[in-house]
Design a protein around this motif. Structure first.
Motif: not given
Length: 593
Positions: A109-111, A592-593, A135-140, A81-85
């Motif tokens: 990011n990859i939409s 900022l993220m 991207s953001e905290w997605a790596r968790y 539901g959100y972009g990531v790299t």
């Protein structure tokens, strides 16, 4: 742990793109194709069920297996539901920054509903690395190991092990990470503390509702195993030990070390460490355990105190104990002597390595936690946490720095990142006055380096706001030699005399110690745009990062490769997913993220 992803099934469009990529590069080893499908999946841990975005229905994500010299193509299909790299951590990607995967630095990011194919070039690396969302905290929840075996015709610099094992250490949160982060950013409060750590996705016997699923590692008596460890945790260095079994440390960050025996290891977020484990104890069951090394204020007790565990279990017929043995050699949470001793034991396997000696750029960089004021209205200001390097707090542009640099588009960054902090003071003094440093400047400031320039950086930790702690610093696009660390304020006359110029470890992530300094050197031999940052994600969120732009050399082979035909697009009005959860009208962290 899941094994590598299934072989890529690609459309005609992707096939054409891959052929173009192949024709643009010289491939010396094998070529691998993988498919990463990102989508939400429910997981139950700590007596609670949550949904999170993962790769190929796996937490941790799939391990990728290659050999030194191979080329990898990974088609990332975002069904979330959100972009990531995706970043290929520790893979230097020679002249190939387009596929480094650092959001707002080398790509946008990859939409959701789209895909992007990464080209990953393995050249000098051999050992263990990893991939993760950047991207953001997605790596968790989006991360996995990369195993790089020796090239055909070569072998390990130690006896061939009888088997190999992988263990991924990670953070666990029962709450919705993105919603919580957005709320805390809007409120100007500290960011998330994990509720547990996991080993291969499981918290282990010491956590609620977890002992039935504790990860188990079966071994045969007398055999030696190569254990590949990754700390994919968000904000904690971790001590790790196996009850009654010493380990022999042989590598870190895909570079070999002089073997040394230890009861435990210390592994920072972003690091990989390879160890040999010999199953030479009486057959039984032994806890494998990890716990946080907390380097900040020792009187503070709000950090994650959980002990993540797995069980090393011998095969065969024997009477198992009622409870596995717990590692007596696992250091306590605040044991800085154990942490320092482990780091100082690491030495390059090669004597007289080619340490850069013709230094043309020397940088002295302070790493600090700060605060900045935000004007809410004509009469009200609020304080928000920040982090900085040389008192600069990074601000993401709406397009990535690489595109702006390559296309020569002005207005997205400036080239005035300073070589020194704006002021010098007693950096490690406790209870420093709040006005010791000015409010950090928020900006997109980069440092430009000439091709093949030899660089020395001394990172100096500061105790501004009584907040000094270890900062694991990670450099994209290059590995570096760790010449030395020390406590107190760096002395540029006496401390260089202590540098290890003979066999310093070659790493991509190394920690600046609490109230101390770290000295590294590297040759800027990889043209491109390369992020460097603290690998504690809350500090990256707050701005403890910057970028090196390494200029082209004089030939095609010393210049940035041509960009691929397609890169994920950037939009000036794009908004981060975190904003969707924020009630703030100020949109304080919109870029900022």
């Amino acid at each position: 742990m899941a094994v590598c992803a299934t072989k890529l099934l690609v459309s005609a469009f992707v096939v054409v793109g891959l052929l173009l990529l192949l024709s643009a590069s010289i491939v010396h080893g094998d070529v691998h194709y993988h498919d990463f499908v990102l989508k939400e999946k429910n997981y139950t841990r700590l007596c609670s069920t949550k949904s999170m975005l993962v790769v190929n229905d796996s937490f941790p994500g799939p391990t990728i297996y290659v050999k030194k010299g191979d080329t990898l193509y990974v088609n990332v299909r975002n069904q979330g539901g959100y972009g990531v790299t995706i970043h290929w951590h520790g893979v230097n990607q020679p002249r190939n920054p387009w596929f480094d995967g650092a959001e707002y630095v080398t790509q946008c990011n990859i939409s959701p509903g789209t895909n992007f194919t990464y080209q990953v070039l393995f050249t000098e690396e051999e050992g263990s690395l990893w991939w993760h969302a950047h991207s953001e905290w997605a790596r968790y929840s989006i991360h996995g190991l990369i195993v790089i075996h020796p090239a055909d015709g070569t072998s390990y610099p130690f006896p061939q092990p009888d088997g190999e094992k992988e263990m991924v250490l990670a953070s666990w949160y029962t709450e919705d990470v993105y919603e919580s982060i957005a709320e805390k950013l809007a409120a100007g409060s500290d960011l998330l503390v994990s509720e547990a750590y996991t080993i291969n996705g499981e918290p282990g016997d010491f956590c609620e509702c977890s002992n039935e699923t504790t990860h188990r590692w079966m071994v045969d008596y007398g055999k030696t195993y190569l254990l590949r460890l990754l700390n994919a945790g968000m904000n904690a260095e971790l001590f790790f030990a196996i009850a009654d079994h010493n380990v022999t440390v042989v590598g870190s960050d895909a570079a070999y070390l002089k073997p040394f025996s230890s009861e435990y290891i210390l592994i920072s977020p972003g690091q990989t460490i390879d160890v040999l484990v010999t199953a030479n104890q009486p057959p039984g069951q032994y806890y494998v355990a990890a716990r946080q090394y907390y380097s900040n204020m020792f009187k503070y007790s709000g950090y994650d105190h959980t002990n993540a565990t797995a069980i090393l279990e011998y095969s065969g017929n024997y009477t198992a104990p009622s409870t596995p043995v717990f590692p007596s050699g696992l250091p306590s949470y605040t044991n800085y002597k154990a942490a320092t001793g482990f780091v100082q034991s690491m030495r390059n396997i090669i004597d007289h390595v080619n340490v850069p000696m013709n230094i043309t750029t020397r940088m002295f960089i302070t790493v600090s936690l700060n605060q900045f004021m935000v004007e809410i209205n004509d009469t009200t200001e609020e304080v928000y946490p920040s982090a900085s390097v040389n008192n600069i707090s990074w601000y993401n542009p709406w397009t990535d720095v690489l595109q702006a640099y390559y296309r020569n588009v002005s207005g997205f960054y400036t080239t005035d990142f300073p070589d020194d902090p704006p002021t010098f003071f007693n950096f490690t003094q406790h209870n420093l006055p709040l006005n010791t440093t000015a409010e950090p400047e928020r900006g997109t400031k980069v440092k430009v380096l000439e091709y093949n320039e030899e660089v020395e950086i001394v990172f100096q930790n500061t105790d501004v706001m009584n907040s000094s702690e270890n900062h694991p610093m990670h450099l994209h696009g290059h590995s570096f030699y760790v010449l030395g660390t020390g406590f107190g304020i760096y002395n540029n006359e006496t401390d260089p005399l202590t540098f290890n110029l003979i066999d310093p470890p070659y790493q991509n992530t190394a920690s600046v110690p609490k109230d101390g300094w770290l000295a590294i050197r590297f040759k800027a031999s990889n043209p491109g745009v390369w992020l460097w940052h603290c690998h504690l994600d809350k500090h990256l969120t707050w701005g403890m990062n910057s970028v090196f732009i390494v200029k082209n050399g004089g030939t095609e082979d010393t210049s940035i490769r041509d960009p691929p035909g397609y890169m994920p697009p950037c939009y000036p009005d794009s908004k981060l997913r975190l904003e969707e959860f924020s009630d703030s009208d100020e949109k304080l962290y919109s870029t900022l993220m």
